[in-house]
Design an enzyme around this catalytic site. Sequence first.
Site, PDB file in Angstrom:
ATOM      1  N   ASN A  51      31.559  53.846  47.672  1.00 55.79           N
ATOM      2  CA  ASN A  51      31.736  52.974  48.649  1.00 55.79           C
ATOM      3  C   ASN A  51      30.154  52.680  49.022  1.00 55.79           C
ATOM      4  OD1 ASN A  51      32.408  49.641  49.390  1.00 55.79           O
ATOM      5  ND2 ASN A  51      34.000  49.973  48.798  1.00 55.79           N
ATOM      6  N   ARG A  52      30.206  51.634  50.370  1.00 55.51           N
ATOM      7  CA  ARG A  52      28.872  51.136  50.488  1.00 55.51           C
ATOM      8  C   ARG A  52      28.976  51.360  52.297  1.00 55.51           C
ATOM      9  NH1 ARG A  52      30.325  47.347  47.579  1.00 55.51           N
ATOM     10  NH2 ARG A  52      29.136  46.532  46.161  1.00 55.51           N
ATOM     11  N   HIS A 104      27.654  54.443  47.438  1.00 54.39           N
ATOM     12  CA  HIS A 104      27.858  55.526  46.393  1.00 54.39           C
ATOM     13  C   HIS A 104      27.633  56.786  46.725  1.00 54.39           C
ATOM     14  CE1 HIS A 104      31.102  53.118  44.830  1.00 54.39           C
ATOM     15  NE2 HIS A 104      30.507  52.476  43.599  1.00 54.39           N
ATOM     16  N   HIS A 110      35.429  56.345  39.738  1.00 48.04           N
ATOM     17  CA  HIS A 110      35.295  54.602  39.798  1.00 48.04           C
ATOM     18  C   HIS A 110      35.652  54.622  37.886  1.00 48.04           C
ATOM     19  CE1 HIS A 110      32.508  51.216  39.954  1.00 48.04           C
ATOM     20  NE2 HIS A 110      32.887  51.713  41.667  1.00 48.04           N
ATOM     21  N   TYR A 121      36.770  52.123  34.556  1.00 43.14           N
ATOM     22  CA  TYR A 121      36.990  51.125  34.974  1.00 43.14           C
ATOM     23  C   TYR A 121      38.492  51.051  33.624  1.00 43.14           C
ATOM     24  CZ  TYR A 121      32.571  49.751  36.444  1.00 43.14           C
ATOM     25  OH  TYR A 121      31.507  49.350  37.667  1.00 43.14           O
ATOM     26  N   ASP A 136      35.826  42.669  44.986  1.00 46.38           N
ATOM     27  CA  ASP A 136      35.130  43.818  45.635  1.00 46.38           C
ATOM     28  C   ASP A 136      35.740  44.205  46.620  1.00 46.38           C
ATOM     29  OD1 ASP A 136      33.784  45.877  44.903  1.00 46.38           O
ATOM     30  OD2 ASP A 136      32.124  44.885  45.159  1.00 46.38           O
ATOM     31  N   GLU A 163      39.675  51.975  43.756  1.00 43.38           N
ATOM     32  CA  GLU A 163      39.039  53.581  44.005  1.00 43.38           C
ATOM     33  C   GLU A 163      40.006  53.550  45.582  1.00 43.38           C
ATOM     34  OE1 GLU A 163      34.799  51.945  43.778  1.00 43.38           O
ATOM     35  OE2 GLU A 163      35.614  50.154  43.243  1.00 43.38           O
TER      36      GLU A 163
END
Length: 344
Positions: A78-79, A104, A181, A183, A242, A307
């Site tokens: 993540n950020r 990431h 990650h 999907y 998100d 996640e």
Amino acid sequence: MIKQEAIGFHNGYKIWILTLTNSKGMEVKLTNYSGAIMSIKAPDKNGDFADVVLGYDNIDGYINGCSSQGALVGRFANRIGGGKFTLNGVEYPLYKNDGENTLHGGSVGYNKRVWELIAVEYDENSGENHVLFGYTSPDGEENFPGTVAMTVDYCLNEKNTLTLIYDAESDADTVLNLTNHVYFNLGGEGDVLDTEMQIFADKYTPVDSGLIPTGEIADVKGTIFDFTELRPIRNKGIDGYDHNFILRKSNGEELPTAAFARDAKSGRTLTCRTDMPAIQLYTGNGLDGETGRNGKPMEKQTGFCLETQFCPDSPNKPQFPSCVLKAGRTYHHVTSYEFGTDED
């Protein structure tokens, strides 16, 4: 059982593809490039199997892809806001690969590394399949402090559950946030906005325009972030999600339930359990038609990610659960994905 195949090399490292199957016919395909989950084939309510994750036809897709399909991500998933953080009084500037932020892990995160294939084990008595990947991230990689030695054990059992067990140690204080990650698309095709979702969280972390948490921990009740009851992901108030949710404390479960998803048409269900404090619901808003499996484009919102993680920007938010791994201490976290149907 486990099928193991060497398919070549990348930057001098051998690339493996491993196929895990159980007696019920469920199949999971992995690669040590990025530790990616390449495929999961699970049955629907009629017993018909379909691939329920997005991915590529071959390893080149994972090497050249830009959406971390099925990959392990870190050193910090993540950020991190502003592309920097301070630890023990030292500021660490990071590579900004998401506007002014670090996403990431930076320029070359763990999703672009070749992991070592450490062990492959099939237990005939329990029916459990184990594949153990390892990676050692050197001190200063992407400017994160400390050499971190990590392993991730992927286990497929007879209950159609894929479990990921993360372990790590560092020789210096650092920040660490590992996740996968992958999907999901429980219908096997189409968009995922009609997938029904329940998230076992009463709180979420509001974000600014750059998707960096403001620092507030807010109630989901009465908002578009309220997934406390099973409902479709689709919401007129937002063009996909998100966002990070603070999970409830364990109610006695050995591995607390974090989220539950259901595709009404196929009857497939997915239960995510974890001992991590938070979970990010991402509905593939950034997918832009990149060519995926069978040559089909992976369009916006054709997959969702769950996640399990520490909160985004937690190195800069002391009010969030701490992501600091002290030197010599052990990082140990578990996440599982159980596949079922309405008929179970």
